[in-house]
Structures are given as structure tokens and as C-alpha cells.
Write an enzyme that holds these catalytic residues in place. Structure first.
Site, PDB file in Angstrom:
ATOM      1  N   LYS A 182       0.859  -1.204   0.000  1.00  0.00           N
ATOM      2  CA  LYS A 182       0.000   0.000   0.000  1.00  0.00           C
ATOM      3  C   LYS A 182       0.885   1.241   0.000  1.00  0.00           C
ATOM      4  O   LYS A 182       2.065   1.193   0.398  1.00  0.00           O
ATOM      5  CB  LYS A 182      -0.951   0.018   1.196  1.00  0.00           C
ATOM      6  CG  LYS A 182      -0.291   0.092   2.592  1.00  0.00           C
ATOM      7  CD  LYS A 182       0.038   1.487   3.080  1.00  0.00           C
ATOM      8  CE  LYS A 182       0.783   1.479   4.422  1.00  0.00           C
ATOM      9  NZ  LYS A 182       1.494   2.720   4.729  1.00  0.00           N
TER      10      LYS A 182
ATOM     11  N   ASP B 142      -1.879  -0.876  10.443  1.00  0.00           N
ATOM     12  CA  ASP B 142      -2.179  -1.001   9.012  1.00  0.00           C
ATOM     13  C   ASP B 142      -2.831  -2.342   8.652  1.00  0.00           C
ATOM     14  O   ASP B 142      -3.255  -2.534   7.514  1.00  0.00           O
ATOM     15  CB  ASP B 142      -0.882  -0.884   8.179  1.00  0.00           C
ATOM     16  CG  ASP B 142      -0.345   0.539   8.143  1.00  0.00           C
ATOM     17  OD1 ASP B 142      -1.117   1.484   8.408  1.00  0.00           O
ATOM     18  OD2 ASP B 142       0.850   0.699   7.830  1.00  0.00           O
TER      19      ASP B 142
HETATM   20  O1  C5P Z   1       0.595  -0.049  14.901  1.00  0.00           O
HETATM   21  P1  C5P Z   1       2.017  -0.256  14.471  1.00  0.00           P
HETATM   22  O2  C5P Z   1       2.679  -1.356  15.266  1.00  0.00           O
HETATM   23  O3  C5P Z   1       2.204  -0.424  13.015  1.00  0.00           O
HETATM   24  O4  C5P Z   1       2.758   1.089  14.823  1.00  0.00           O
HETATM   25  C1  C5P Z   1       4.149   1.167  15.004  1.00  0.00           C
HETATM   26  C2  C5P Z   1       4.442   2.380  15.859  1.00  0.00           C
HETATM   27  O5  C5P Z   1       4.141   3.582  15.140  1.00  0.00           O
HETATM   28  C3  C5P Z   1       3.604   2.460  17.105  1.00  0.00           C
HETATM   29  O6  C5P Z   1       4.207   1.771  18.169  1.00  0.00           O
HETATM   30  C4  C5P Z   1       3.557   3.945  17.369  1.00  0.00           C
HETATM   31  O7  C5P Z   1       4.750   4.360  18.006  1.00  0.00           O
HETATM   32  C5  C5P Z   1       3.561   4.541  15.979  1.00  0.00           C
HETATM   33  N1  C5P Z   1       2.192   4.872  15.498  1.00  0.00           N
HETATM   34  C6  C5P Z   1       1.551   5.983  16.016  1.00  0.00           C
HETATM   35  N2  C5P Z   1       0.299   6.300  15.580  1.00  0.00           N
HETATM   36  C7  C5P Z   1      -0.308   5.554  14.627  1.00  0.00           C
HETATM   37  C8  C5P Z   1       0.334   4.429  14.088  1.00  0.00           C
HETATM   38  C9  C5P Z   1       1.590   4.125  14.541  1.00  0.00           C
HETATM   39  O8  C5P Z   1       2.094   6.683  16.882  1.00  0.00           O
HETATM   40  N3  C5P Z   1      -1.525   5.909  14.215  1.00  0.00           N
END
Ligand code: C5P
Length: 310
Positions: free
Chosen positions: A25, A152
Site C-alpha cells: 500500500k 495497518d
Molecule cells: O501499529 P504499528 O505497530 O504499526 O505502529 C508502530 C508504531 O508507530 C507504534 O508503536 C507507534 O509508536 C507509531 N504509530 C503511532 N500512531 C499511529 C500508528 C503508529 O504513533 N496511528
């Protein structure tokens, strides 16, 4: 043992092995409103599926067996921390399932590049295991399970063009975008998503203001490309200068849009058609470009293909 016709989740009730192709994506627009109480950031984003594909082969195995192999070897860790294995453990716990599985992951989506490769693989694992472990209603609760694995992951259960809000997990499917083509320049430098968000140094999220892209998502018409932006881009390009250099190289080609993908370090540019995208890629050869179409929803939904009947 031939590859069966593509079938949607609920139809696959007796497969011993399935193959799921999972696309990458890009975010054509990514607005960060501020920090949330749970530590994540509040987003308004336009997801779009791109024709760069990983493949996940999942076969039923006896209880106690949960194995992953990755090709090319070392492309990502095949250890317990791999999102595919985390997805499998989460699914087994949620479904009360004791069967095992052997998983083979072929990586083509750039790793740590902001193209959601790990998330796509995790979503594919859920869809594949629902078939192989014979869940009576394979789609039930999958979005909630997906959100526990990463921000995601739920998007890949909807695919196509989708509007994301919240931490990216509240989704609204949108009509297909025009048949645009992309040139993508992946990077060597791994970019940490957590580090990018932390570097923004934002305070608590305020109320979302209206924006032309939001209005488009609700009302349709041509996407206002001039209003599309990625709020992570200034931070990523400042902290990882090669990302900024790749972005400049793409901006100089006169695309419809050029942007960092998600939290980077892949950058992409959008062109009206394949021919122009291939010309640009030819010129940018030393950057090892990838050329891929935007995908329709029908062309990007995760579909388990039966490779071995039960
Ligand atoms: O959800 P995911 O594990 O992909 O996100 C990785 C990191 O990116 C999270 O631990 C967070 O620090 C940051 N993040 C965020 N806000 C989001 C998505 C991700 O702060 N909406």
C-alpha cells in the site's frame, strides 16, 4: 495438486493448503492530528493498494507445529517476532484452535519501507489460516484481531482505496481510484515508524478540521492531488537525508504526485499511465525503481487460493 480458482474466505471450508498473494500500500494522503491517550497518533489517511506482491503459502500441520520460512532467506526475521507468526498465535488463541501450520513467505514488498508489507503478510496469514483451520465464519471478528497486530493490518482486509481514521484502523472503503501507475524508489536505510512518530513531538490531538481530501472522500469527484500531503514527510526527510534525495529525484520528473510512503523510506510518484511510469523508471535506473499500478478493490482483496484440498 493444481492451484484452484481464487475463492473468497467463506467458500474455502476444506483446504489443506492455501496461497494468498498480498499487495503493498501507499498513503496518498496522511494527516497527523496529534497524540492520543493510548500513545498512538490520530490520523486521517487515504490508503491505496499497489501491485507489488508478497506471497504466503499456508499448510495445515499437526498440533504444536508452527513454522515459518522466508524467501529470500533473511529478507525479514523468520523468528517468533515475525508478524505472520504473531498473527497465527493470535488467531489460534481467538479461535480456540489447536491445529498447527507451516507457513512460507515470499517477500517482494520492500521491508521497513512504509508500504505495509509486514501488515499485508499478517492480514494474509489471518485469511489463510481461517481457511486452513476451517473457521465456520472466516470473516467474523477478523478486523478486531487484525487491529491487535498493527495499525495497518485491518486495511488489508478491505484493500483498494480506503479512508482511514483513528490510529488508522477505522476504515471506510472508497470507490476505485483512476488506473494510475507508480514509480517507487525503495531505500537501503531501515526507517523506524515509532521513531518517526515520536520525532513529530506533537501534543494531544485536536478536532479534525475540514480538508479538501476529506471532502473528496465523502463527496467523490477527482482526487484533489494538490491538497494531498504526508505530515510525516518533513521529519522523515530531515532525519534520513537519502529519503529526501530520492523524493527530489521523483519530483523532478513532473508526476501527478510525489511523496514519502507512510513513514518511509520508500518514496513514490504517480503518473497517468504505465508508459510514462516506465520511461521515468528507465531514467532513474540507478535508484533500482519498481513500477506498479494502483489496484482496484477487486484486484487487491486477499483471496485464499486452494493449492491442496483437505
Ligand atoms: O501499529 P504499528 O505497530 O504499526 O505502529 C508502530 C508504531 O508507530 C507504534 O508503536 C507507534 O509508536 C507509531 N504509530 C503511532 N500512531 C499511529 C500508528 C503508529 O504513533 N496511528
Amino acid at each position: 495438486m493444481g492451484v484452484g480458482a481464487p475463492v473468497r474466505g467463506a467458500v474455502v471450508t476444506a483446504a489443506a493448503a492455501v496461497l494468498v498473494r498480498c499487495p503493498g500500500k501507499v498513503n496518498l494522503h496522511l494527516e497527523v492530528l496529534g497524540r492520543r491517550r493510548d500513545g498512538y497518533h490520530e490520523l486521517r489517511t487515504l490508503f491505496a493498494a499497489v501491485g507489488v506482491w508478497d506471497e504466503l503459502l499456508v499448510a495445515a500441520a499437526p498440533e504444536g507445529v508452527l513454522e515459518l520460512t522466508v524467501e529470500p532467506a533473511g529478507a525479514v526475521s523468520a523468528g517468533a517476532d515475525n508478524l505472520v507468526l504473531r498473527a497465527a498465535r493470535a488467531a489460534a488463541a481467538a479461535w480456540g484452535c489447536r491445529a498447527g501450520a507451516r507457513l512460507r513467505l515470499l517477500k517482494r514488498i520492500p521491508v521497513g519501507g512504509g508500504m505495509g508489507g509486514g501488515s499485508a503478510d499478517a492480514a494474509a496469514a489471518l485469511v489463510a489460516l481461517a481457511a486452513v483451520w476451517r473457521q465456520p465464519d472466516p470473516a467474523a471478528g477478523l478486523d478486531r484481531l487484525a487491529a491487535t497486530l498493527g495499525s495497518d493490518v485491518p486495511y488489508f482486509l478491505i484493500a483498494g482505496a480506503a479512508w482511514g481514521s483513528g490510529r488508522g484502523t477505522e476504515l471506510r472503503p472508497l470507490p476505485d481510484l483512476p488506473p494510475w501507475w507508480l514509480v517507487l524508489l525503495p531505500g537501503e536505510e531501515p526507517v523506524s515508524t515509532a521513531e518517526v512518530y515520536a520525532s513529530l513531538g506533537l501534543g494531544p490531538a485536536g478536532k479534525a478540521l475540514g480538508s479538501p481530501v476529506y471532502d473528496w472522500s465523502a463527496g467523490g469527484g477527482p482526487l484533489p492531488l494538490g491538497a494531498c500531503r504526508n505530515d510525516l514527510e518533513p521529519t522523515v526527510t530531515a532525519r534520513w537525508p537519502p529519503v529526501g534525495r530520492r523524493l527530489q529525484a521523483l519530483q523532478a520528473t513532473g508526476p501527478l504526485l510525489a511523496m514519502v510512503s507512510g513513514s518511509g523510506g520508500t518514496v513514490f510518484a504517480v503518473y497517468p499511465g504505465e508508459e510514462r511510469a516506465r520511461e521515468v523508471a528507465e531514467r532513474l535506473g540507478p535508484y533500482r525503481p519498481m513500477v506498479a499500478p494502483l489496484l482496484t478493490r477487486a484486484g487487491s482483496l486477499l483471496r485464499p487460493m486452494v493449492v491442496e484440498e483437505a
